[in-house]
Write a protein that holds these residues in place. Structure first.
Motif, PDB file in Angstrom:
ATOM      1  N   THR A   1       0.856  -1.187   0.000  1.00 42.13           N
ATOM      2  CA  THR A   1       0.000   0.000   0.000  1.00 42.13           C
ATOM      3  C   THR A   1       0.891   1.236   0.000  1.00 42.13           C
ATOM      4  N   LYS A   2       0.286   2.360  -0.127  1.00 38.64           N
ATOM      5  CA  LYS A   2       1.027   3.615  -0.063  1.00 38.64           C
ATOM      6  C   LYS A   2       1.496   3.848   1.373  1.00 38.64           C
ATOM      7  N   LEU A   3       2.561   4.623   1.515  1.00 34.71           N
ATOM      8  CA  LEU A   3       3.057   4.937   2.846  1.00 34.71           C
ATOM      9  C   LEU A   3       2.148   5.915   3.575  1.00 34.71           C
ATOM     10  N   LYS A   4       1.415   6.733   2.821  1.00 33.82           N
ATOM     11  CA  LYS A   4       0.518   7.712   3.423  1.00 33.82           C
ATOM     12  C   LYS A   4      -0.924   7.316   3.148  1.00 33.82           C
ATOM     13  N   GLU A   5      -1.733   7.404   4.186  1.00 36.17           N
ATOM     14  CA  GLU A   5      -3.173   7.195   4.041  1.00 36.17           C
ATOM     15  C   GLU A   5      -3.823   8.546   4.340  1.00 36.17           C
ATOM     16  N   LYS A   6      -4.456   9.107   3.346  1.00 28.98           N
ATOM     17  CA  LYS A   6      -4.966  10.481   3.427  1.00 28.98           C
ATOM     18  C   LYS A   6      -3.757  11.379   3.715  1.00 28.98           C
ATOM     19  N   ASN A   7      -3.734  12.057   4.845  1.00 25.31           N
ATOM     20  CA  ASN A   7      -2.594  12.917   5.179  1.00 25.31           C
ATOM     21  C   ASN A   7      -1.731  12.346   6.300  1.00 25.31           C
TER      22      ASN A   7
END
Length: 154
Positions: free
Chosen positions: A146-152
């Motif tokens: 997954t991405k390292l950032k979820e939302k902010n």
């Protein structure tokens, strides 16, 4: 009566649609040659089409008979499949919540049972459960897709 002397749990029969979805998920496999895999990945349309054919794994929260399990889910609508759910070995046998983690065993290539575990990214209140699961299941590698950032958030 079970061997423990308690009453057997009441089981709700799955709908015909749920039966078909479970049968598909348990039996679906398509072994690809290296060239077929490269061709499929090269066409995002083919990959998207194949992905959309996979039935959704809708789980009713009532199917997970653990009070307050929702506090350990990152998302309300993404729940582990009760059939293949990873259960943590509890420190306190009287605390059902200590057995819960939002994770499932995944069959590997060639049908190997419990080859992988798919789980949500741990939250502040579930990071200990996550590492307990890795230790308990003797997980040699952890892969994050997954991405390292979820939302902010980081």
């Amino acid at each position: 009566m079970s061997s423990l002397g308690s009453v057997e749990p009441f089981v709700v029969a799955p709908t015909p649609r749920e039966k078909v979805a479970v049968e598909y998920l348990q039996s679906a496999s398509r072994v690809l040659t290296k060239q077929q895999l490269q061709d499929t990945v090269a066409s995002s349309h083919l990959l998207q089409t194949e992905f959309m054919e996979i039935p959704m794994n809708f789980v009713d929260p009532k199917e997970i008979d653990i009070p307050s399990h929702g506090t350990k889910n990152r998302y309300k609508t993404i729940l582990p499949n009760p059939i293949s759910r990873v259960c943590l070995k509890p420190k306190n046998p009287d605390d059902a919540l200590s057995t819960y983690i939002n994770a499932n065993y995944v069959r590997g290539y060639g049908g190997q049972e419990k080859a992988f575990i798919a789980t949500q990214g741990p939250m502040i209140n579930t990071v200990n459960d996550f590492w307990l699961m890795v230790w308990q299941e003797d997980g040699p590698v952890v892969v994050m897709i997954t991405k390292l950032k979820e939302k902010n958030e980081v």
